[in-house]
Design an enzyme around this catalytic site. Structure first.
Site, PDB file in Angstrom:
ATOM      1  N   PHE A 175       0.840  -1.202   0.000  1.00 15.90           N
ATOM      2  CA  PHE A 175       0.000   0.000   0.000  1.00 15.90           C
ATOM      3  C   PHE A 175       0.874   1.250   0.000  1.00 15.90           C
ATOM      4  O   PHE A 175       0.692   2.157  -0.831  1.00 15.90           O
ATOM      5  CB  PHE A 175      -0.929   0.000   1.221  1.00 15.90           C
ATOM      6  CG  PHE A 175      -1.638   1.306   1.456  1.00 15.90           C
ATOM      7  CD1 PHE A 175      -2.741   1.671   0.699  1.00 15.90           C
ATOM      8  CD2 PHE A 175      -1.208   2.174   2.450  1.00 15.90           C
ATOM      9  CE1 PHE A 175      -3.400   2.881   0.919  1.00 15.90           C
ATOM     10  CE2 PHE A 175      -1.857   3.382   2.681  1.00 15.90           C
ATOM     11  CZ  PHE A 175      -2.958   3.732   1.906  1.00 15.90           C
ATOM     12  N   TYR A 176       1.849   1.315   0.897  1.00 15.00           N
ATOM     13  CA  TYR A 176       2.705   2.503   0.979  1.00 15.00           C
ATOM     14  C   TYR A 176       3.588   2.642  -0.265  1.00 15.00           C
ATOM     15  O   TYR A 176       3.811   3.752  -0.741  1.00 15.00           O
ATOM     16  CB  TYR A 176       3.541   2.487   2.253  1.00 15.00           C
ATOM     17  CG  TYR A 176       2.701   2.727   3.484  1.00 15.00           C
ATOM     18  CD1 TYR A 176       2.044   3.938   3.665  1.00 15.00           C
ATOM     19  CD2 TYR A 176       2.544   1.748   4.452  1.00 15.00           C
ATOM     20  CE1 TYR A 176       1.253   4.165   4.776  1.00 15.00           C
ATOM     21  CE2 TYR A 176       1.757   1.969   5.576  1.00 15.00           C
ATOM     22  CZ  TYR A 176       1.113   3.179   5.735  1.00 15.00           C
ATOM     23  OH  TYR A 176       0.330   3.407   6.834  1.00 15.00           O
ATOM     24  N   GLU A 177       4.070   1.541  -0.799  1.00 19.00           N
ATOM     25  CA  GLU A 177       4.870   1.622  -2.022  1.00 19.00           C
ATOM     26  C   GLU A 177       4.038   2.159  -3.191  1.00 19.00           C
ATOM     27  O   GLU A 177       4.535   2.939  -3.990  1.00 19.00           O
ATOM     28  CB  GLU A 177       5.479   0.261  -2.362  1.00 19.00           C
ATOM     29  CG  GLU A 177       6.637  -0.093  -1.453  1.00 19.00           C
ATOM     30  CD  GLU A 177       7.256  -1.441  -1.756  1.00 19.00           C
ATOM     31  OE1 GLU A 177       6.566  -2.326  -2.335  1.00 19.00           O
ATOM     32  OE2 GLU A 177       8.435  -1.619  -1.398  1.00 19.00           O
TER      33      GLU A 177
ATOM     34  N   GLU B 237       1.843   4.279  -2.926  1.00 21.20           N
ATOM     35  CA  GLU B 237       1.687   5.701  -2.630  1.00 21.20           C
ATOM     36  C   GLU B 237       3.035   6.427  -2.653  1.00 21.20           C
ATOM     37  O   GLU B 237       3.205   7.478  -2.059  1.00 21.20           O
ATOM     38  CB  GLU B 237       0.994   5.883  -1.273  1.00 21.20           C
ATOM     39  CG  GLU B 237      -0.406   5.299  -1.223  1.00 21.20           C
ATOM     40  CD  GLU B 237      -1.364   5.899  -2.254  1.00 21.20           C
ATOM     41  OE1 GLU B 237      -1.244   7.106  -2.546  1.00 21.20           O
ATOM     42  OE2 GLU B 237      -2.230   5.167  -2.763  1.00 21.20           O
TER      43      GLU B 237
END
Length: 170
Positions: A142-144, A146
């Site tokens: 998820f963070y990657e 983003e």
């Protein structure tokens, strides 16, 4: 997220008026933190918890922000070249981010993340980046997606430089 739903959502500082006990993200440590620890952390200035409130007052999600510092040697080499030679580099820690399981799949995680990034950017405290410690592979992905970058020796710890965040909100 639909426009009318988004317009009626609000992110607020966690307070006693928020009903925390019905929140269920599906990750017991995150649920327990909101129910038992978040208010204490706020009162002691350890973390600043923010909640996404639905029109009916229910908590749809939450996140926490706090200040941190990262050793200059932990950053990727290409990032270190741009930094002063201080032993610690100030950053903002996105400590927790969770969405109620009944609200999964509606974009509220991205909504909360955008709110956290904007609050971090607007802070009057110096911060080179927003740092997150992903709790699992799904969170890391998820963070990657983003645009967060992993630390070289800690793939579950990611960051997004504040200069990059500023470009998001120009």
């Amino acid at each position: 997220m639909t426009g009318s739903t988004e317009a009626s959502l609000r992110v607020e500082v966690l307070g006693p008026q928020h009903g925390k006990n019905s929140f269920e993200s599906g990750a017991e440590p995150l649920d327990r933190y909101l129910r038992l620890q978040a208010g204490q952390d706020a009162r002691k200035n350890i973390a600043a918890p923010f909640v996404l409130v639905m029109p009916d007052g229910a908590i749809a999600g939450y996140y926490t922000l706090s200040s941190t510092a990262v050793s200059v040697g932990e950053w990727p080499a290409q990032t270190v070249r741009k930094l002063p030679r201080y032993p610690l580099i100030p950053a903002t820690l996105l400590g927790r981010l969770a969405v109620d399981r009944r609200q999964h799949g509606r974009g509220y995680g991205r909504y909360l993340l955008a709110d956290a990034l904007l609050r971090s950017l607007r802070s009057e405290i110096a911060s080179f980046a927003v740092v997150v410690d992903a709790k699992d592979e799904n969170a890391r992905r998820f963070y990657e997606r983003e645009s967060f970058l992993p630390f070289p020796d800690q793939p579950m710890r990611l960051f997004r430089p504040m200069a990059d965040i500023a470009e998001l909100f120009e």
